[in-house]
Scaffold this motif. Sequence first.
Motif, PDB file in Angstrom:
ATOM      1  N   VAL A  79       0.817  -1.210   0.000  1.00 58.59           N
ATOM      2  CA  VAL A  79       0.000   0.000   0.000  1.00 58.59           C
ATOM      3  C   VAL A  79       0.856   1.268   0.000  1.00 58.59           C
ATOM      4  N   CYS A  80       2.009   1.238   0.596  1.00 62.36           N
ATOM      5  CA  CYS A  80       2.850   2.444   0.715  1.00 62.36           C
ATOM      6  C   CYS A  80       3.479   2.861  -0.611  1.00 62.36           C
ATOM      7  N   ASP A  81       3.470   1.977  -1.590  1.00 66.67           N
ATOM      8  CA  ASP A  81       4.071   2.311  -2.877  1.00 66.67           C
ATOM      9  C   ASP A  81       3.281   3.405  -3.604  1.00 66.67           C
ATOM     10  N   TRP A  82       2.071   3.681  -3.175  1.00 67.49           N
ATOM     11  CA  TRP A  82       1.208   4.629  -3.879  1.00 67.49           C
ATOM     12  C   TRP A  82       1.057   5.959  -3.154  1.00 67.49           C
ATOM     13  N   ILE A  83       1.792   6.176  -2.087  1.00 65.28           N
ATOM     14  CA  ILE A  83       1.569   7.380  -1.284  1.00 65.28           C
ATOM     15  C   ILE A  83       2.492   8.543  -1.658  1.00 65.28           C
ATOM     16  N   GLY A  84       3.470   8.316  -2.475  1.00 65.54           N
ATOM     17  CA  GLY A  84       4.332   9.414  -2.918  1.00 65.54           C
ATOM     18  C   GLY A  84       5.456   9.714  -1.951  1.00 65.54           C
ATOM     19  N   PHE A  85       5.647  11.004  -1.634  1.00 62.22           N
ATOM     20  CA  PHE A  85       6.807  11.401  -0.842  1.00 62.22           C
ATOM     21  C   PHE A  85       6.731  10.974   0.622  1.00 62.22           C
ATOM     22  N   LEU A  86       5.618  10.476   1.091  1.00 63.52           N
ATOM     23  CA  LEU A  86       5.494   9.962   2.456  1.00 63.52           C
ATOM     24  C   LEU A  86       5.715   8.449   2.520  1.00 63.52           C
ATOM     25  N   LYS A  87       6.285   7.891   1.479  1.00 66.99           N
ATOM     26  CA  LYS A  87       6.483   6.448   1.365  1.00 66.99           C
ATOM     27  C   LYS A  87       7.332   5.891   2.507  1.00 66.99           C
ATOM     28  N   ILE A  88       8.407   6.573   2.864  1.00 60.77           N
ATOM     29  CA  ILE A  88       9.295   6.075   3.928  1.00 60.77           C
ATOM     30  C   ILE A  88       8.558   6.053   5.262  1.00 60.77           C
ATOM     31  N   MET A  89       7.809   7.114   5.547  1.00 61.32           N
ATOM     32  CA  MET A  89       7.041   7.166   6.786  1.00 61.32           C
ATOM     33  C   MET A  89       6.020   6.034   6.823  1.00 61.32           C
ATOM     34  N   CYS A  90       5.343   5.813   5.712  1.00 66.04           N
ATOM     35  CA  CYS A  90       4.324   4.769   5.620  1.00 66.04           C
ATOM     36  C   CYS A  90       4.939   3.381   5.818  1.00 66.04           C
ATOM     37  N   LYS A  91       6.033   3.116   5.124  1.00 65.48           N
ATOM     38  CA  LYS A  91       6.662   1.798   5.226  1.00 65.48           C
ATOM     39  C   LYS A  91       7.183   1.526   6.633  1.00 65.48           C
ATOM     40  N   SER A  92       7.764   2.531   7.272  1.00 69.08           N
ATOM     41  CA  SER A  92       8.268   2.314   8.631  1.00 69.08           C
ATOM     42  C   SER A  92       7.111   2.046   9.594  1.00 69.08           C
ATOM     43  N   LEU A  93       6.000   2.730   9.402  1.00 70.02           N
ATOM     44  CA  LEU A  93       4.818   2.512  10.228  1.00 70.02           C
ATOM     45  C   LEU A  93       4.284   1.094  10.042  1.00 70.02           C
ATOM     46  N   VAL A  94       4.140   0.679   8.794  1.00 70.90           N
ATOM     47  CA  VAL A  94       3.629  -0.659   8.492  1.00 70.90           C
ATOM     48  C   VAL A  94       4.579  -1.728   9.028  1.00 70.90           C
ATOM     49  N   ASN A  95       5.880  -1.558   8.834  1.00 72.17           N
ATOM     50  CA  ASN A  95       6.848  -2.551   9.304  1.00 72.17           C
ATOM     51  C   ASN A  95       6.822  -2.706  10.814  1.00 72.17           C
ATOM     52  N   LYS A  96       6.667  -1.604  11.535  1.00 75.51           N
ATOM     53  CA  LYS A  96       6.663  -1.681  12.992  1.00 75.51           C
ATOM     54  C   LYS A  96       5.397  -2.344  13.530  1.00 75.51           C
ATOM     55  N   TYR A  97       4.258  -2.038  12.937  1.00 75.73           N
ATOM     56  CA  TYR A  97       2.977  -2.497  13.481  1.00 75.73           C
ATOM     57  C   TYR A  97       2.295  -3.569  12.634  1.00 75.73           C
ATOM     58  N   VAL A  98       3.033  -4.244  11.768  1.00 74.46           N
ATOM     59  CA  VAL A  98       2.406  -5.159  10.808  1.00 74.46           C
ATOM     60  C   VAL A  98       1.523  -6.213  11.489  1.00 74.46           C
ATOM     61  N   GLY A  99       1.984  -6.825  12.542  1.00 71.04           N
ATOM     62  CA  GLY A  99       1.184  -7.844  13.230  1.00 71.04           C
ATOM     63  C   GLY A  99      -0.105  -7.289  13.793  1.00 71.04           C
ATOM     64  N   THR A 100       0.000  -6.154  14.469  1.00 69.27           N
ATOM     65  CA  THR A 100      -1.170  -5.514  15.053  1.00 69.27           C
ATOM     66  C   THR A 100      -2.122  -5.030  13.967  1.00 69.27           C
TER      67      THR A 100
END
Length: 125
Positions: A79-100
């Motif tokens: 999903v983060c591949d489509w957010i543009g310049f906030l991609k790094i923030m999105c990916k770090s958020l998803v990686n940290k909380y993926v299980g939850t």
Amino acid sequence: MLRFIILVTLLVSSACALQWKIYREELIGNEESSDEVIVKMNQGLPGVCWVCKWAMKKVKKKISNGTTADDIKNKLTRVCDWIGFLKIMCKSLVNKYVGTLVEELSTSDNPATICINIGVCKKKT
């Protein structure tokens, strides 16, 4: 005049990059993973709540009642591949909380509630 503007822009960019490097080294010195460092830095930013709600809304639209946890996890990672310049923030958020996030997306909670539950958004009173 144009040379002056370019020179000032480069100087300001260099100063910001140096400050970012120093701040990141201080956080990494605590032996945390880079994803944890990025999420900690982003939690103070006003955009992290918006990024979370945006991503959860996109993933919620693509899942149904019969979707497996692995399918949800795959959708979260893409999903983060489509957010543009906030991609790094999105990916770090998803990686940290993926299980939850996988568990939360399996419920009937809306995107805002999911982001409040993981602690990146504040509950409105």
